[in-house]
Every structure is written in C-alpha cells, then in structure tokens.
Design a protein around this motif. Structure first.
Motif, mmCIF file in Angstrom:
data_model
loop_
_atom_site.group_PDB
_atom_site.id
_atom_site.type_symbol
_atom_site.label_atom_id
_atom_site.label_comp_id
_atom_site.label_asym_id
_atom_site.label_seq_id
_atom_site.Cartn_x
_atom_site.Cartn_y
_atom_site.Cartn_z
ATOM 1 N N UNK A 65 8.547 11.126 -14.513
ATOM 2 C CA UNK A 65 7.822 12.090 -13.681
ATOM 3 C C UNK A 65 7.434 11.511 -12.308
ATOM 4 N N UNK A 66 6.898 10.265 -12.246
ATOM 5 C CA UNK A 66 6.529 9.737 -10.916
ATOM 6 C C UNK A 66 7.725 9.708 -9.955
ATOM 7 N N UNK A 67 8.906 9.488 -10.512
ATOM 8 C CA UNK A 67 10.116 9.466 -9.672
ATOM 9 C C UNK A 67 10.386 10.859 -9.095
ATOM 10 N N UNK A 74 8.735 19.564 -6.847
ATOM 11 C CA UNK A 74 8.769 19.404 -8.313
ATOM 12 C C UNK A 74 7.382 19.335 -8.940
ATOM 13 N N UNK A 75 6.337 19.206 -8.103
ATOM 14 C CA UNK A 75 4.988 18.974 -8.646
ATOM 15 C C UNK A 75 4.499 20.106 -9.570
ATOM 16 N N UNK A 76 4.685 21.393 -9.226
ATOM 17 C CA UNK A 76 4.201 22.435 -10.145
ATOM 18 C C UNK A 76 4.824 22.338 -11.545
ATOM 19 N N UNK A 129 12.229 23.971 -21.801
ATOM 20 C CA UNK A 129 11.919 23.897 -20.365
ATOM 21 C C UNK A 129 12.471 22.614 -19.754
ATOM 22 N N UNK A 130 12.301 21.497 -20.477
ATOM 23 C CA UNK A 130 12.823 20.233 -19.952
ATOM 24 C C UNK A 130 14.350 20.257 -19.886
ATOM 25 N N UNK A 135 15.699 18.403 -16.589
ATOM 26 C CA UNK A 135 16.815 17.451 -16.627
ATOM 27 C C UNK A 135 17.870 17.717 -15.542
ATOM 28 N N UNK A 136 18.211 19.004 -15.268
ATOM 29 C CA UNK A 136 19.169 19.212 -14.171
ATOM 30 C C UNK A 136 18.640 18.706 -12.822
ATOM 31 N N UNK A 137 17.330 18.863 -12.601
ATOM 32 C CA UNK A 137 16.743 18.363 -11.344
ATOM 33 C C UNK A 137 16.842 16.831 -11.310
#
Ligand code: FE2
Ligand code: FE2
Length: 185
Positions: A65-67, A74-76, A129-130, A135-137
C-alpha cells in the motif's frame, strides 16, 4: 529472475478463500446445533490471525500500500481496503473472545458463528475488490525493479511473522480441514 509479488498475494487469497469455504460449512453446522471439534475452531482462529491478518494483510499494509499511495489517486481505494482489514480484525477479536465458551449449543458457539459469517461476507468482497481493482493498478504502476524489492520484503516479513515450519503446518491444517468439511483431498 523477475519476481512478481502480486502472484504471491493471489496465491494467498486462494488459501484464504478455501478457509472461508470451510468456515461457511462450520457456521451452518453450528446453526444446526451440530457438534464441531473445538480444536478445529482454534486452528481456524490462529490461521486467520497469523496467516490472513498478520502475514497477508501485513504485506499489503506495510509494503504494497505505501508504494501505491505515492499516487494520490489511489488513496481512496487504499483507505477503503485498510478499513476492511480493520473490520476483519474486529471479527477475529470477536471469535477469540468466545473461544473459552465454545461447546455444542453454547452462547459462545453462536457468537463465533456470527463473527465467522461477518468475516466471510467481508473477506469475499474484499478479495474481489483487490483482484479487480487493486492488483491491476499495482501491476501497471510498479516497476519490475520495485516488484523484485517488494517480493524480497514480503519474504522477510513472512519469515519474521510465520517462519518456514509454521507455514507448512498451516498448509497441513488447511488440507486436513478441507478433507473433513469440503470432502476434498
Ligand atoms: Fe487486503
Ligand atoms: Fe489481500
């Protein structure tokens, strides 16, 4: 050789989904007042707490997530996923709180079944959702070099939290519970 940490997370999702299917059988048995071995419940709660939460969610929260939040767009999504991890922890806490009172037809058994049902519903949609959004992002936005670094950090986190022997033991539990509740070997 290039390593893809997303493949690692997808594999872990498969193990977690198998456990959710086992838990679905167990909750309906509890609701029918059937006898369930307490040892199975203990093993499931340990698997959820150490493997699904500390290890899998730990890899996502501390490393992946931090990456991804370097891109503020991507934050929301990440905040939504973090909120779901937190709810998952609350359900596991609910299960742990009633372990001492688990026996056929006890209030604790129903409390565990209710928390399991909540956890199953939450995790099924979380994993979808992931798979569909996160994962695509990650695959698109993270460079090959960074993916290799993330994979190294994943391996380090896993050996710190679970360790090689325990990992094998969890696979053994999953296999054993699958054959009992899902009739699969
Ligand atoms: Fe997650
Ligand atoms: Fe995940």
């Amino acid at each position: 050789m290039n390593k893809n940490p997303i493949v690692d997370l997808v594999d872990e999702h498969k193990g977690i989904v198998t456990m959710l299917n086992i838990m679905q059988k167990i909750t309906s048995k509890i609701q029918k007042r059937e006898n369930i071995e307490k040892d199975h419940i203990n093993k499931i709660v340990e698997f959820l707490s150490n493997f699904a939460d500390k290890c899998h969610h730990g890899k996502e929260e501390d490393i992946l997530f931090p990456e991804l939040t370097r891109n503020s767009a991507n934050i929301p999504l990440i905040n939504e996923l973090l909120g779901e991890h937190k709810s998952g922890r609350d359900y596991i806490g609910g299960m742990k709180a009633s372990l001492h009172d688990f026996s056929t037809g006890s209030p604790g058994a129903y409390h565990i079944a209710i928390n399991m049902q909540g956890y199953i519903t939450l995790l099924v949609s979380h994993i979808q959702k992931e798979t569909k959004e996160l994962f695509p992002i990650a695959d698109k936005e993270i460079s090959e070099n960074t993916k290799n670094l993330i994979e190294e950090k994943f391996e380090e986190l896993e050996s710190n939290i679970i360790g090689e022997g325990k990992h094998e033991e969890y696979h053994g539990w999953l296999k054993m519970l699958m054959s009992i509740y899902l009739g699969k070997n």
